[in-house]
Design a protein around this motif. Structure first.
Motif, PDB file in Angstrom:
ATOM      1  N   ARG A 569       4.015  -2.408  -1.223  1.00 32.41           N
ATOM      2  CA  ARG A 569       3.528  -3.732  -0.822  1.00 32.41           C
ATOM      3  C   ARG A 569       2.163  -3.565  -0.172  1.00 32.41           C
ATOM      4  O   ARG A 569       1.983  -2.716   0.709  1.00 32.41           O
ATOM      5  CB  ARG A 569       4.510  -4.393   0.135  1.00 32.41           C
ATOM      6  CG  ARG A 569       4.071  -5.749   0.631  1.00 32.41           C
ATOM      7  CD  ARG A 569       5.073  -6.346   1.585  1.00 32.41           C
ATOM      8  NE  ARG A 569       6.341  -6.637   0.928  1.00 32.41           N
ATOM      9  CZ  ARG A 569       7.355  -7.232   1.535  1.00 32.41           C
ATOM     10  NH1 ARG A 569       7.261  -7.580   2.814  1.00 32.41           N
ATOM     11  NH2 ARG A 569       8.469  -7.461   0.886  1.00 32.41           N
ATOM     12  N   LEU A 570       1.205  -4.408  -0.586  1.00 34.68           N
ATOM     13  CA  LEU A 570      -0.165  -4.303  -0.093  1.00 34.68           C
ATOM     14  C   LEU A 570      -0.667  -5.688   0.317  1.00 34.68           C
ATOM     15  O   LEU A 570      -0.437  -6.672  -0.385  1.00 34.68           O
ATOM     16  CB  LEU A 570      -1.099  -3.738  -1.168  1.00 34.68           C
ATOM     17  CG  LEU A 570      -0.856  -2.298  -1.623  1.00 34.68           C
ATOM     18  CD1 LEU A 570      -1.748  -1.964  -2.790  1.00 34.68           C
ATOM     19  CD2 LEU A 570      -1.105  -1.318  -0.486  1.00 34.68           C
ATOM     20  N   LEU A 571      -1.363  -5.740   1.456  1.00 34.76           N
ATOM     21  CA  LEU A 571      -2.063  -6.946   1.901  1.00 34.76           C
ATOM     22  C   LEU A 571      -3.553  -6.725   1.689  1.00 34.76           C
ATOM     23  O   LEU A 571      -4.126  -5.766   2.225  1.00 34.76           O
ATOM     24  CB  LEU A 571      -1.769  -7.231   3.376  1.00 34.76           C
ATOM     25  CG  LEU A 571      -2.489  -8.441   3.982  1.00 34.76           C
ATOM     26  CD1 LEU A 571      -2.014  -9.724   3.318  1.00 34.76           C
ATOM     27  CD2 LEU A 571      -2.270  -8.515   5.485  1.00 34.76           C
ATOM     28  N   VAL A 572      -4.191  -7.609   0.924  1.00 33.57           N
ATOM     29  CA  VAL A 572      -5.590  -7.411   0.564  1.00 33.57           C
ATOM     30  C   VAL A 572      -6.307  -8.748   0.628  1.00 33.57           C
ATOM     31  O   VAL A 572      -5.745  -9.803   0.294  1.00 33.57           O
ATOM     32  CB  VAL A 572      -5.708  -6.775  -0.845  1.00 33.57           C
ATOM     33  CG1 VAL A 572      -5.014  -7.624  -1.881  1.00 33.57           C
ATOM     34  CG2 VAL A 572      -7.170  -6.559  -1.233  1.00 33.57           C
ATOM     35  N   THR A 573      -7.553  -8.720   1.079  1.00 35.83           N
ATOM     36  CA  THR A 573      -8.398  -9.911   1.112  1.00 35.83           C
ATOM     37  C   THR A 573      -8.935 -10.209  -0.278  1.00 35.83           C
ATOM     38  O   THR A 573      -9.067  -9.317  -1.116  1.00 35.83           O
ATOM     39  CB  THR A 573      -9.551  -9.701   2.103  1.00 35.83           C
ATOM     40  OG1 THR A 573      -9.009  -9.378   3.377  1.00 35.83           O
ATOM     41  CG2 THR A 573     -10.403 -10.953   2.248  1.00 35.83           C
ATOM     42  N   ASN A 574      -9.224 -11.465  -0.506  1.00 35.12           N
ATOM     43  CA  ASN A 574      -9.737 -11.894  -1.800  1.00 35.12           C
ATOM     44  C   ASN A 574     -10.970 -11.093  -2.201  1.00 35.12           C
ATOM     45  O   ASN A 574     -11.885 -10.860  -1.403  1.00 35.12           O
ATOM     46  CB  ASN A 574     -10.076 -13.386  -1.729  1.00 35.12           C
ATOM     47  CG  ASN A 574     -10.525 -13.936  -3.062  1.00 35.12           C
ATOM     48  OD1 ASN A 574     -10.086 -13.480  -4.112  1.00 35.12           O
ATOM     49  ND2 ASN A 574     -11.413 -14.920  -3.025  1.00 35.12           N
ATOM     50  N   ASN A 575     -10.970 -10.641  -3.470  1.00 35.08           N
ATOM     51  CA  ASN A 575     -12.087  -9.887  -4.062  1.00 35.08           C
ATOM     52  C   ASN A 575     -12.319  -8.534  -3.396  1.00 35.08           C
ATOM     53  O   ASN A 575     -13.443  -8.018  -3.432  1.00 35.08           O
ATOM     54  CB  ASN A 575     -13.389 -10.705  -4.017  1.00 35.08           C
ATOM     55  CG  ASN A 575     -13.435 -11.779  -5.081  1.00 35.08           C
ATOM     56  OD1 ASN A 575     -12.940 -11.581  -6.185  1.00 35.08           O
ATOM     57  ND2 ASN A 575     -14.007 -12.921  -4.749  1.00 35.08           N
ATOM     58  N   GLN A 576     -11.293  -7.953  -2.808  1.00 35.98           N
ATOM     59  CA  GLN A 576     -11.405  -6.630  -2.207  1.00 35.98           C
ATOM     60  C   GLN A 576     -10.477  -5.658  -2.928  1.00 35.98           C
ATOM     61  O   GLN A 576      -9.423  -6.047  -3.440  1.00 35.98           O
ATOM     62  CB  GLN A 576     -11.061  -6.672  -0.713  1.00 35.98           C
ATOM     63  CG  GLN A 576     -12.006  -7.536   0.106  1.00 35.98           C
ATOM     64  CD  GLN A 576     -13.433  -7.042   0.076  1.00 35.98           C
ATOM     65  OE1 GLN A 576     -13.687  -5.837   0.136  1.00 35.98           O
ATOM     66  NE2 GLN A 576     -14.384  -7.964  -0.026  1.00 35.98           N
ATOM     67  N   GLN A 577     -10.879  -4.379  -2.956  1.00 33.85           N
ATOM     68  CA  GLN A 577     -10.109  -3.343  -3.634  1.00 33.85           C
ATOM     69  C   GLN A 577      -9.065  -2.784  -2.678  1.00 33.85           C
ATOM     70  O   GLN A 577      -9.344  -2.507  -1.515  1.00 33.85           O
ATOM     71  CB  GLN A 577     -11.035  -2.211  -4.110  1.00 33.85           C
ATOM     72  CG  GLN A 577     -10.351  -1.106  -4.853  1.00 33.85           C
ATOM     73  CD  GLN A 577     -10.043  -1.455  -6.297  1.00 33.85           C
ATOM     74  OE1 GLN A 577     -10.720  -2.287  -6.881  1.00 33.85           O
ATOM     75  NE2 GLN A 577      -9.021  -0.833  -6.862  1.00 33.85           N
ATOM     76  N   ALA A 578      -7.825  -2.634  -3.171  1.00 33.64           N
ATOM     77  CA  ALA A 578      -6.734  -2.052  -2.394  1.00 33.64           C
ATOM     78  C   ALA A 578      -6.101  -0.932  -3.206  1.00 33.64           C
ATOM     79  O   ALA A 578      -5.872  -1.075  -4.412  1.00 33.64           O
ATOM     80  CB  ALA A 578      -5.695  -3.116  -2.046  1.00 33.64           C
ATOM     81  N   THR A 579      -5.836   0.202  -2.551  1.00 35.34           N
ATOM     82  CA  THR A 579      -5.220   1.351  -3.219  1.00 35.34           C
ATOM     83  C   THR A 579      -4.047   1.836  -2.402  1.00 35.34           C
ATOM     84  O   THR A 579      -4.018   1.694  -1.165  1.00 35.34           O
ATOM     85  CB  THR A 579      -6.235   2.496  -3.412  1.00 35.34           C
ATOM     86  OG1 THR A 579      -6.716   2.911  -2.125  1.00 35.34           O
ATOM     87  CG2 THR A 579      -7.400   2.055  -4.278  1.00 35.34           C
ATOM     88  N   LEU A 580      -3.070   2.435  -3.083  1.00 40.70           N
ATOM     89  CA  LEU A 580      -1.919   3.052  -2.428  1.00 40.70           C
ATOM     90  C   LEU A 580      -1.544   4.285  -3.239  1.00 40.70           C
ATOM     91  O   LEU A 580      -1.351   4.206  -4.462  1.00 40.70           O
ATOM     92  CB  LEU A 580      -0.750   2.070  -2.354  1.00 40.70           C
ATOM     93  CG  LEU A 580       0.494   2.541  -1.591  1.00 40.70           C
ATOM     94  CD1 LEU A 580       1.160   1.369  -0.888  1.00 40.70           C
ATOM     95  CD2 LEU A 580       1.505   3.197  -2.526  1.00 40.70           C
ATOM     96  N   ASP A 581      -1.442   5.435  -2.565  1.00 37.26           N
ATOM     97  CA  ASP A 581      -1.085   6.703  -3.196  1.00 37.26           C
ATOM     98  C   ASP A 581       0.112   7.289  -2.463  1.00 37.26           C
ATOM     99  O   ASP A 581       0.070   7.466  -1.234  1.00 37.26           O
ATOM    100  CB  ASP A 581      -2.249   7.695  -3.158  1.00 37.26           C
ATOM    101  CG  ASP A 581      -3.408   7.242  -4.036  1.00 37.26           C
ATOM    102  OD1 ASP A 581      -3.159   6.460  -4.962  1.00 37.26           O
ATOM    103  OD2 ASP A 581      -4.551   7.661  -3.776  1.00 37.26           O
ATOM    104  N   SER A 582       1.161   7.590  -3.202  1.00 41.42           N
ATOM    105  CA  SER A 582       2.327   8.296  -2.668  1.00 41.42           C
ATOM    106  C   SER A 582       2.658   9.395  -3.675  1.00 41.42           C
ATOM    107  O   SER A 582       3.378   9.175  -4.661  1.00 41.42           O
ATOM    108  CB  SER A 582       3.501   7.335  -2.491  1.00 41.42           C
ATOM    109  OG  SER A 582       4.647   8.031  -2.029  1.00 41.42           O
ATOM    110  N   VAL A 583       2.122  10.604  -3.442  1.00 42.08           N
ATOM    111  CA  VAL A 583       2.189  11.689  -4.430  1.00 42.08           C
ATOM    112  C   VAL A 583       2.733  12.952  -3.782  1.00 42.08           C
ATOM    113  O   VAL A 583       2.678  13.142  -2.550  1.00 42.08           O
ATOM    114  CB  VAL A 583       0.801  11.965  -5.046  1.00 42.08           C
ATOM    115  CG1 VAL A 583       0.293  10.746  -5.796  1.00 42.08           C
ATOM    116  CG2 VAL A 583      -0.192  12.382  -3.984  1.00 42.08           C
TER     117      VAL A 583
END
Length: 750
Positions: A569-583
């Motif tokens: 689950r990610l909270l992101v502002t409009n027109n902004q890039q969001a990344t999540l890594d679980s490796v």
């Protein structure tokens, strides 16, 4: 109560005529001369004696009237004596009335007279001091006549009442002292005449609205009536369409009102002209013109109109020629001011975005020429079809300082056109955008930023600063946020069926041992060399006659179902890039071999896990545009050697799509189905029906692997973040995390 009946010479005497006959005063030689103090009852007795009238009164009550002093040496006639008696009684609070149903006059208190006076009098009888009269209106309304009669009636005791309104005329009752009633009757007779013909005329208006002109004429007539004392007979009213006025008056006043309308409906003509200020912002110039040129107070001209055209940075003004001269002089003075005087410094606090980002956008606009101070245009002349030379451009023409206009407008003395200098690209490390400074031609715009307060500082011409302020209203806005929930699901189904039979027979013939077998690896041998069933899974059966034969039967079916779920689950502002890594990083070795020595070292790592990159863009409706890149990888076995990384499987989804707000939708997936059938058999004999099944080993496999990616987007638009607070409360409660808010518990107060 004692009453007195008074007649000539006796206390009570029959009347010489019947009541209701024509009254004729008796002829007497000479008039009555009264001098000195006379009692009011005595005066009343004398009048009854002279006029031979029946009068009843209360002697005790009339004593309160007292005496009256008379100096009438010239003498009075009988009629004058009766009028004098009534005036004296009224002055003392009494009055003579004719009561309905009685044949004599009665002396009563003046306050009781309205309720006792009869409305009908006998013809020829002298009028009582207080009487009532009923008349019928012929031409005017009862209300109009009673209002006029009330002006001559007594304030106390007098009354003018409309008894009935009908088609034949209003019936009016008048009650008051005889002189007042006579005055009211004379006034009504003068008023109740046929009305004169009413004149109605419509006059168009040209310069005022009908309501304005009617109000102005009403004010003028009110002042005229006050000065002359003669009320104007007529009225001017506005027409419903607003384009004319109606004269409603008598014919004698029509010419006067017509001339008054014509003389007042005159104003200076107005022109509509477009101005384009060269250096200063249009809305700032508009404020200055409103304060310096527009007429104020009660004489505000409604035809004055000023419109700010933000699209072209110009002003569209409708005004009189004199006002246009003032506007032209004002704009010429502003545009001819020195450059140092029109380069203020303003600061803009950026509240919702990084100030460096706003600065970069403005720098690009300056470099592309979108933000520029010199917007002067020129247009003059007369419109097609216009006759003559007008000192003002016609409607729709545009002129700016520096434009030569004919006629009364003063022409500018010449102002230098500012030069737009080229701007070098800004340095990536500087926080100030400055054009190459030249003292003679200073830069149009200087931008600087204070990242500590997130403030943009700008110095330049007012027109540029106004453009920046307008741009910031659309650039510096708080963006909505998006709560993105990504659901990655891996499903696997597999089925395996193994069915086989092993046969083995041994024998001895003439010292020759023989063995015949169909073996498929289902069993093993014991220490004595006999075939036995192994420890395999499934159903296993053994038929064994040691030394002669052995039979092994095995049946096994395997069912596998697997489900792997990953839900970031990610909270992101409009027109902004969001990344999540679980490796998970899996290391592997590296071997270097030579003729003499072999070395093993760290070869690196290989990642496997969940990697997500999302960038949402909120659209106008209940949806958003989403760029996503989702990868799910896992190690699927052991490494072939220490020098090699383990095998890895990766499922990846990358695309751009439109998603509805608040709904879970599938954005990608992979489904893999595999099916295999294997048969191990003894050639030839395995083809024999039924018997051939004893010489076979079957193995059937079925597998189905599925990979899905679901995304749910919740757009959070609430200005006080109530929606985000709610989602956070749900998550903190599920994770049993303290949210930090104090718990309010009730307390017992004794």
């Amino acid at each position: 109560m004692r009453f007195h009946w008074i007649m000539f010479g006796v206390l009570l005497c029959p009347l010489p005529r019947a009541f209701g006959g024509v009254w004729q005063p008796e002829s007497h030689s000479g008039a009555v001369a009264l001098t000195g103090q006379v009692d009011v009852p005595r005066l009343l007795d004398l009048s009854a004696q002279r006029l031979r009238l029946n009068i009843e009164y209360d002697a005790n009550a009339l004593k309160a009237a007292g005496q009256v002093t008379l100096r009438l040496d010239a003498g009075l006639s009988d009629t004058e004596l009766w009028d004098l008696t009534n005036r004296v009684l009224i002055a003392r609070g009494f009055a003579t009335v004719r009561v309905q149903g009685k044949s004599a006059y009665s002396v009563v208190k003046l306050a009781d007279a309205p309720g006792l006076a009869a409305a009908v009098e006998a013809p020829g009888e002298p009028a009582a001091g207080f009487r009532s009269a009923v008349i019928r209106a012929k031409h005017r309304t009862g209300k109009e006549l009673t209002e006029a009669a009330a002006k001559v009636m007594s304030k106390s005791g007098g009354a003018a009442v409309v008894l009935r309104e009908g088609p034949e005329g209003a019936l009016i009752l008048l009650s008051d002292t005889s002189p007042r009633v006579d005055q009211a009757l004379n006034l009504i007779a003068a008023i109740d005449v046929p009305a004169e013909r009413v004149h109605v005329e419509e006059i168009p208006v040209r310069n005022y609205s009908s309501q304005q002109l009617a109000t102005l004429i009403a004010q003028v007539n009110a002042k005229r009536d006050l000065v002359s004392g003669d009320k104007t007979s007529g009225e001017v009213i506005p027409s419903p369409d607003g384009g004319s006025v109606l004269l409603v008056c008598d014919p004698r006043s029509a010419a006067y009102l017509r001339d008054l309308v014509s003389s007042l409906d005159q104003r200076d003509r107005v022109e509509t002209v477009t101005y384009s200020p060269r250096h200063f912002a249009a809305k700032e110039v508009a404020k200055l013109i409103e304060a310096a040129v527009k007429p104020g107070g009660s004489n505000v001209e409604e035809r004055w109109k000023l419109v700010t055209d933000d699209l072209t940075g110009s002003l569209i003004i409708t005004a009189s020629p004199a006002q246009h001269e003032q506007i032209w002089a004002l704009i010429e003075r502003l545009d001819s001011s020195p450059s140092q005087a029109r380069r203020p410094v303003r600061s803009f606090t950026i509240r919702n975005r990084p100030v460096r980002e706003i600065q970069s956008i403005l720098e690009q606009l300056v470099q592309s020429g979108v933000l520029a101070a010199d917007t002067s245009t020129s247009a003059s002349g007369t419109a097609p079809g216009t006759t003559g030379v007008s000192p003002w451009p016609p409607l729709g023409n545009v002129f700016a300082p520096g434009t030569a206009l004919p006629g009364a407008i003063p022409q500018p003395t010449g102002s230098a056109t500012p030069t737009v200098l080229s701007t070098p690209p800004p340095s990536p490390t500087t926080t100030t955008f400055v054009q190459q400074y030249d003292r003679r031609n200073p830069p149009e715009l200087v931008l600087s930023t204070d990242e500590g307060t997130n403030t943009l500082i700008a110095m330049g011409e007012p027109r540029l600063l106004s453009q920046i302020e307008t741009l910031l209203q659309s650039l510096d806005v708080r963006q909505a946020q998006v709560m993105l929930e990504v659901l990655i699901v891996s499903l696997s189904d597999s089925q395996t069926l193994d069915l086989g039979v092993e046969l083995e027979a041994t024998g001895m013939t003439d010292d020759v041992r023989s063995r015949i077998a169909s073996l498929f690896g289902l069993g093993t041998r014991d220490s004595a060399g006999n075939r036995i069933a192994g420890d395999g899974l499934g159903l296993t059966g053994v038929v064994l006659n040691p030394g002669d034969f052995s039979i092994i039967l095995r049946a096994l079916q395997t069912l596998n179902r697997g489900r792997s779920l990953s839900m970031p689950r990610l909270l992101v502002t409009n027109n902004q890039q969001a990344t999540l890594d679980s490796v998970l990083e899996q290391p592997f070795a590296s071997t270097n071999a030579s003729n003499t020595v072999t070395t093993t070292s760290f070869g690196g790592t290989k990642p496997a896990g969940t990697q997500i990159a999302l960038k949402p863009q909120i659209a106008e409706g209940d949806h958003l545009l989403l760029d996503y890149n989702i990868s799910l990888s896992a190690f699927v076995g052991a490494a072939a050697s220490a020098a090699l990384p383990p095998p890895r499987q990766e499922n990846k989804v990358q695309s751009a799509a439109s998603l509805p707000d608040g709904h879970t939708v599938v954005v990608g997936g992979i489904e893999l189905n595999s099916e295999g059938k294997a048969v191990n058999q003894v050639p030839g004999i395995a083809r024999i029906p039924l018997i051939g099944e004893l010489f076979k080993n079957r193995s059937n496999t079925n597998s189905r692997n599925r990979f899905y990616v679901f995304i749910r987007a919740n757009i959070l638009r609430h200005r006080s973040f109530e929606d985000l607070k709610y989602l956070s409360e749900v998550a903190t409660a599920a994770a049993k995390v303290d949210d930090g808010w104090p718990v309010v518990e009730p307390r017992i107060i004794k």
